[in-house]
Design an enzyme around this catalytic site. Structure first.
Site, short mmCIF file in Angstrom:
data_model
loop_
_atom_site.label_atom_id
_atom_site.label_comp_id
_atom_site.label_asym_id
_atom_site.label_seq_id
_atom_site.Cartn_x
_atom_site.Cartn_y
_atom_site.Cartn_z
N LYS A 95 0.79 -1.01 -0.05
CA LYS A 95 0.10 -0.02 -0.08
C LYS A 95 0.79 1.18 -0.05
O LYS A 95 1.86 1.42 0.69
CB LYS A 95 -0.88 -0.08 1.26
N GLN A 116 7.24 3.68 3.84
CA GLN A 116 5.77 3.29 4.10
C GLN A 116 5.57 2.08 4.77
O GLN A 116 4.46 1.89 5.38
CB GLN A 116 5.18 3.18 2.57
N LYS A 119 5.47 3.37 8.42
CA LYS A 119 4.21 4.35 8.45
C LYS A 119 3.04 3.33 8.59
O LYS A 119 1.88 3.65 9.49
CB LYS A 119 4.29 5.00 7.49
N LYS A 131 5.41 1.73 -3.41
CA LYS A 131 5.42 3.20 -3.70
C LYS A 131 5.58 3.15 -4.93
O LYS A 131 6.07 2.11 -5.70
CB LYS A 131 6.55 3.94 -3.12
N GLY A 170 -2.66 8.39 -4.21
CA GLY A 170 -2.01 9.59 -4.78
C GLY A 170 -0.79 9.94 -3.92
O GLY A 170 -0.58 9.31 -2.91
N ASP A 171 0.03 11.04 -4.23
CA ASP A 171 1.02 11.57 -3.85
C ASP A 171 1.42 12.93 -4.56
O ASP A 171 0.35 13.11 -5.21
CB ASP A 171 2.45 10.61 -3.68
N THR A 214 -4.64 13.79 5.47
CA THR A 214 -3.08 13.75 5.58
C THR A 214 -2.97 15.01 6.35
O THR A 214 -2.49 14.98 7.51
CB THR A 214 -2.44 13.73 4.47
N SER A 383 -6.95 5.85 3.74
CA SER A 383 -6.91 4.89 2.73
C SER A 383 -7.26 3.64 3.19
O SER A 383 -7.79 2.76 2.31
CB SER A 383 -5.45 4.85 1.97
P1 NDP Z 1 0.98 17.98 -4.00
O1 NDP Z 1 1.23 17.66 -5.57
O2 NDP Z 1 -0.54 18.20 -3.78
O3 NDP Z 1 1.66 19.37 -3.62
C1 NDP Z 1 2.89 19.40 -3.43
C2 NDP Z 1 3.33 20.66 -3.11
O4 NDP Z 1 4.89 20.40 -2.90
C3 NDP Z 1 3.29 21.79 -4.16
O5 NDP Z 1 3.14 22.96 -3.40
C4 NDP Z 1 4.48 21.70 -4.91
O6 NDP Z 1 4.97 22.83 -5.57
C5 NDP Z 1 5.38 21.21 -3.61
N1 NDP Z 1 6.72 20.75 -4.25
C6 NDP Z 1 6.78 19.62 -4.74
N2 NDP Z 1 7.91 19.23 -5.17
C7 NDP Z 1 8.70 20.35 -4.64
C8 NDP Z 1 10.09 20.60 -4.98
N3 NDP Z 1 10.99 19.56 -5.40
N4 NDP Z 1 10.79 21.67 -4.38
C9 NDP Z 1 9.85 22.61 -3.45
N5 NDP Z 1 8.43 22.37 -3.62
C10 NDP Z 1 7.98 21.15 -3.92
O7 NDP Z 1 1.31 16.75 -3.10
P2 NDP Z 1 0.99 16.37 -1.85
O8 NDP Z 1 0.52 17.60 -1.00
O9 NDP Z 1 0.08 15.21 -1.72
O10 NDP Z 1 2.35 15.89 -1.12
C11 NDP Z 1 3.33 16.84 -0.21
C12 NDP Z 1 4.11 16.09 0.52
O11 NDP Z 1 3.37 15.08 1.65
C13 NDP Z 1 4.87 14.63 -0.27
O12 NDP Z 1 6.10 14.76 0.59
C14 NDP Z 1 4.07 13.41 -0.04
O13 NDP Z 1 4.96 12.30 -0.22
C15 NDP Z 1 3.66 13.73 1.47
N6 NDP Z 1 2.48 12.64 1.96
C16 NDP Z 1 1.39 13.01 0.94
C17 NDP Z 1 0.21 12.20 1.35
C18 NDP Z 1 -0.94 12.35 0.53
O14 NDP Z 1 -2.04 11.81 1.11
N7 NDP Z 1 -1.05 13.29 -0.52
C19 NDP Z 1 0.26 11.30 2.59
C20 NDP Z 1 1.51 11.47 3.19
C21 NDP Z 1 2.62 12.11 2.79
P3 NDP Z 1 4.88 22.73 -7.29
O15 NDP Z 1 3.52 22.99 -7.43
O16 NDP Z 1 5.60 24.05 -7.15
O17 NDP Z 1 5.38 21.39 -7.48
O1 2IT Z 2 3.08 9.05 1.64
C1 2IT Z 2 1.84 8.45 1.82
O2 2IT Z 2 1.49 7.97 2.91
C2 2IT Z 2 0.87 8.91 0.80
N1 2IT Z 2 1.22 9.37 -0.15
C3 2IT Z 2 -0.36 8.18 0.86
C4 2IT Z 2 -0.59 6.77 0.40
C5 2IT Z 2 -1.72 6.02 0.40
O3 2IT Z 2 -1.80 4.97 -0.03
O4 2IT Z 2 -2.80 6.65 0.86
#
Ligand code: NDP
Ligand code: 2IT
Length: 452
Positions: A95, A116, A119, A131, A170-171, A214, A383
């Site tokens: 997952k 993961q 977590k 992943k 998603g991520d 999240t 999830s």
């Molecule tokens: P999104 O794509 O929705 O948003 C990502 C954000 O981070 C954007 O503002 C983006 O800016 C910025 N960003 C991405 N890459 C970079 C970079 N190399 N340098 C600077 N800024 C960057 O993703 P999420 O919000 O879903 O994910 C954000 C973080 O949270 C990640 O590390 C992800 O792995 C983690 N995460 C997400 C989960 C989820 O359920 N979605 C769960 C747990 C963790 P820009 O638009 O300019 O690229």
């Molecule tokens: O980093 C993370 O835990 C996620 N992007 C969410 C993964 C999931 O299966 O919901």
């Protein structure tokens, strides 16, 4: 290889991981952090070494890399690289999310898949670690290009996943739009309507509160950490949150609900500062509807300013910092600045956003530190709740899912805290989360044996 472990066993495993994955710095960073935390575990329990648990847990069960070819709006053939790592299935089907970003490579996918495992174990739900993703850059692509890419990506991925095998989500770069296209293609290819992906739309099997999970979870975890370790809370605090994507937006929403003032958000180009407190409806319009840049915010909200360069967001004075963008976005220098400016608490909404050096600085300075595996587990936990709802072919109310999410996050804090205490590092939640996550997976691996 330069690092000295106390345990000869951990040293051997770490040296071997370094030798085998020499060009994968993010993966080595994630492994190093976990192995350091495991010193007191291997010292206490010889069965970990006898069963070869650590050398097995650092090696993915399966790693798939594939070509993703698709046709752009000009009729030109484009080729990207797709990945899925199926890291560990000891406690449940693989997952973990899918990331679409040009920086995606084997090292990034493996660090995320490795994290993961622990977590998902911390959530207490039955999910293994996985992943995936691609170096495809969604920025500037039309909806049709996104759709064609997702369909081509799923054409190969569908051979490796399934509701009881591996369940992606998603991520970065993958939200409801992409999950819809991926799900549609899976169903087309397999003629199966199953819970093979999470983060689905509400009309076709998604869970209420998964979008918020999240970000909300980061705040539930942080609130419990503040309350138990400092008799404090979000109320009245100034908060800086990096990123402006899914995690950052809903962390902002919950922090505001809990009485904090969020004064800065960023994207990869720069950050906005709003001394009056971020207006989230404006951010949602810019990011979720228009898919535009965060700089727009300063053009629309009087009193707000935009500064080019995302790293400088950590120079904004705050009580609580929530890095919610990407890996290694907060380094030692940024940590020094935050500490000098009086930060009391840092919680990782992103995966591995703090470098090892930055993390150590926070711990040494007595700043409360919520590590990613614990603090951002609310997304994958929800999830897991989506998978449960799909299995029973029912959907729960927002309040029911949110209440379960909250209790899971509170429980994760206590499990990590208790483990830190039991293993001689009271209050160090990096150590506590790593150990608590590891123990369940290690036990399952022991009972399931090794194939001869
Ligand atoms: P999104 O794509 O929705 O948003 C990502 C954000 O981070 C954007 O503002 C983006 O800016 C910025 N960003 C991405 N890459 C970079 C970079 N190399 N340098 C600077 N800024 C960057 O993703 P999420 O919000 O879903 O994910 C954000 C973080 O949270 C990640 O590390 C992800 O792995 C983690 N995460 C997400 C989960 C989820 O359920 N979605 C769960 C747990 C963790 P820009 O638009 O300019 O690229
Ligand atoms: O980093 C993370 O835990 C996620 N992007 C969410 C993964 C999931 O299966 O919901």
């Amino acid at each position: 290889m330069e690092f000295q472990f106390k345990s000869a066993y951990l040293q051997r495993v770490y040296d071997s991981v370094c030798a085998k994955n020499a060009n994968e710095p993010e993966f080595l960073q994630a492994v190093k952090e976990v192995l350091i935390s495991l010193e007191p575990v291997v010292a206490r329990d010889p069965s970990i070494e006898q069963n070869g648990i650590v050398e097995r847990i650092v090696e993915p069960e399966r790693f798939v890399q594939f070509r993703v070819s698709w046709v752009d709006d000009n009729g030109k053939v484009q080729v990207n690289r797709g990945y899925r790592v199926q890291f560990n299935s000891a406690i449940g089907p693989y997952k973990g999310g899918l990331r679409l970003h040009p920086s995606v490579c084997a090292s990034v996918i493996k660090f995320l898949g490795f994290e993961q495992i622990f977590k998902n174990s911390l959530t207490t739900l039955p999910m293994g670690g996985g992943k995936g993703g691609s170096d495809f850059d969604p920025k500037g692509k039309s909806d049709n290009e996104i759709m064609r890419f997702c369909q081509s990506f799923m054409t190969e991925l569908s051979k490796h996943i399934g509701a009881d095998t591996d369940v992606p989500a998603g991520d970065i770069g993958v939200g409801a739009r992409e999950i819809g296209y991926l799900f549609g293609q899976y169903k087309r290819l397999r003629n199966e309507f199953t819970g093979v992906l999470t983060g689905k739309g509400l009309s076709y099997g998604g869970s209420l509160a998964r979008t918020e999970a999240t970000g909300y979870g980061v705040c539930y975890f942080t609130q419990e950490m503040l309350s138990c370790m400092k008799q404090d809370s979000f109320a009245g605090k100034t908060v800086v949150i990096s990123g402006s994507g899914n995690v950052a937006i809903y962390a902002t929403q919950k922090a505001q609900e809990l009485g904090a003032k969020v004064v800065a958000l960023s994207d990869s180009n720069g950050y906005v500062y709003d001394p009056n407190g971020i207006q989230l409806d404006v951010v949602k319009q810019i990011k979720e509807v228009e898919r535009a840049r965060i700089s727009e915010y300063a053009k629309r909200v009087p009193g707000a300013t935009y500064t080019e360069g995302c790293k400088n967001i950590w120079t904004v004075k705050c009580d609580i910092a929530l890095p919610c963008a990407t890996q290694n976005e907060l380094d030692a220098e940024a940590a020094d600045t935050l500490i000098k400016n009086g930060v009391i608490c840092v919680s990782e909404g992103a995966n591995m956003p703090c470098t090892l050096e930055a993390t150590q600085k926070f711990l040494d300075a007595g700043v409360l530190f919520g590590p990613a595996k614990a603090a951002n587990a609310g997304g994958v936990a929800t999830s897991g709740l989506e998978m449960s709802q799909n299995s029973e072919r029912l959907s729960w109310s927002f309040e029911e899912v949110d209440a379960k999410l909250k209790s899971i996050m509170i429980n994760i804090f206590h499990n990590a805290y208790d483990a830190s205490k039991e293993y001689g590092a009271e209050g160090n939640l990096v150590v506590g989360a790593n150990i608590a996550g590891f123990l369940k997976v290690a036990d399952a691996m022991k009972w399931q044996g090794v194939a001869y």
